[in-house]
Design a protein around this motif. Sequence first.
Motif, mmCIF file in Angstrom:
data_model
loop_
_atom_site.group_PDB
_atom_site.id
_atom_site.type_symbol
_atom_site.label_atom_id
_atom_site.label_comp_id
_atom_site.label_asym_id
_atom_site.label_seq_id
_atom_site.Cartn_x
_atom_site.Cartn_y
_atom_site.Cartn_z
ATOM 1 N N ARG A 72 1.012 -1.468 0.087
ATOM 2 C CA ARG A 72 -0.094 0.169 0.149
ATOM 3 C C ARG A 72 1.127 1.199 0.146
ATOM 4 N N ILE A 73 2.198 1.563 0.691
ATOM 5 C CA ILE A 73 2.609 2.622 1.088
ATOM 6 C C ILE A 73 3.478 2.345 -0.507
ATOM 7 N N VAL A 74 4.162 1.402 -1.276
ATOM 8 C CA VAL A 74 4.894 1.184 -2.645
ATOM 9 C C VAL A 74 3.815 2.618 -3.998
ATOM 10 N N LEU A 75 2.243 2.271 -3.264
ATOM 11 C CA LEU A 75 1.112 1.767 -4.684
ATOM 12 C C LEU A 75 1.092 2.978 -4.745
ATOM 13 N N ASN A 76 0.857 4.365 -3.426
ATOM 14 C CA ASN A 76 0.480 5.283 -2.865
ATOM 15 C C ASN A 76 1.993 6.334 -3.487
ATOM 16 N N HIS A 77 2.690 5.609 -3.897
ATOM 17 C CA HIS A 77 3.541 6.277 -4.004
ATOM 18 C C HIS A 77 3.890 6.477 -5.608
ATOM 19 N N GLY A 78 3.169 5.828 -6.222
ATOM 20 C CA GLY A 78 3.210 5.004 -8.010
ATOM 21 C C GLY A 78 4.293 3.723 -7.943
ATOM 22 N N GLY A 79 4.767 3.432 -7.432
ATOM 23 C CA GLY A 79 5.123 2.186 -7.498
ATOM 24 C C GLY A 79 4.665 0.840 -7.463
ATOM 25 N N SER A 80 5.540 -0.294 -7.592
ATOM 26 C CA SER A 80 5.029 -1.448 -7.840
ATOM 27 C C SER A 80 5.846 -2.423 -7.164
ATOM 28 N N THR A 81 5.549 -3.454 -6.936
ATOM 29 C CA THR A 81 5.516 -4.672 -5.767
ATOM 30 C C THR A 81 5.521 -5.370 -6.339
ATOM 31 N N SER A 82 6.825 -6.607 -6.320
ATOM 32 C CA SER A 82 6.600 -8.563 -6.661
ATOM 33 C C SER A 82 7.563 -9.409 -5.274
ATOM 34 N N ILE A 83 7.195 -10.274 -5.983
ATOM 35 C CA ILE A 83 7.913 -11.581 -4.750
ATOM 36 C C ILE A 83 8.171 -12.682 -5.791
ATOM 37 N N GLN A 84 9.246 -12.874 -5.666
ATOM 38 C CA GLN A 84 9.999 -14.176 -5.976
ATOM 39 C C GLN A 84 10.133 -15.049 -4.990
ATOM 40 N N SER A 85 9.759 -16.315 -5.213
ATOM 41 C CA SER A 85 10.425 -17.176 -3.774
ATOM 42 C C SER A 85 9.622 -18.803 -4.168
ATOM 43 N N ALA A 86 10.623 -19.727 -3.282
ATOM 44 C CA ALA A 86 10.565 -21.009 -4.111
ATOM 45 C C ALA A 86 10.540 -21.550 -2.234
#
Length: 115
Positions: free
Chosen positions: A82-96
């Motif tokens: 939410r913080i990232v989106l509120n500042h025009g950013g994006s978030t991604s997760i890579q995991s195994a």
Amino acid sequence: EPTGMRSIFQNLIENALKYGRPDGPRWVNISCKGNANGGWVFSVADNGIGMSQALADRALEPFQTGPSGQASTGVGLFLVNRIVLNHGGSTSIQSALGKGTEIRFTIAPTLLERV
């Protein structure tokens, strides 16, 4: 928005430590590089227990629990996103499972000018 940036890193580093390897050495790698838009791409990676990619794909939604039944409120990554989106950013997760997790997020240059 120093408070927002602090919250992002606090949540991500706490998760990396919380879901760290139960045996052997743990590590957390934090990196940053510029992107073509003049913003920044941050990465927080660990060698922890990881999670299935299916859970990783849902982890940015509220109330998703931690891997393997580990205690989790399910709101930390949601708040980060939410913080990232509120500042025009994006978030991604890579995991195994058993191989760790990497969370990347972008921050627009206008946010960093205010920090």
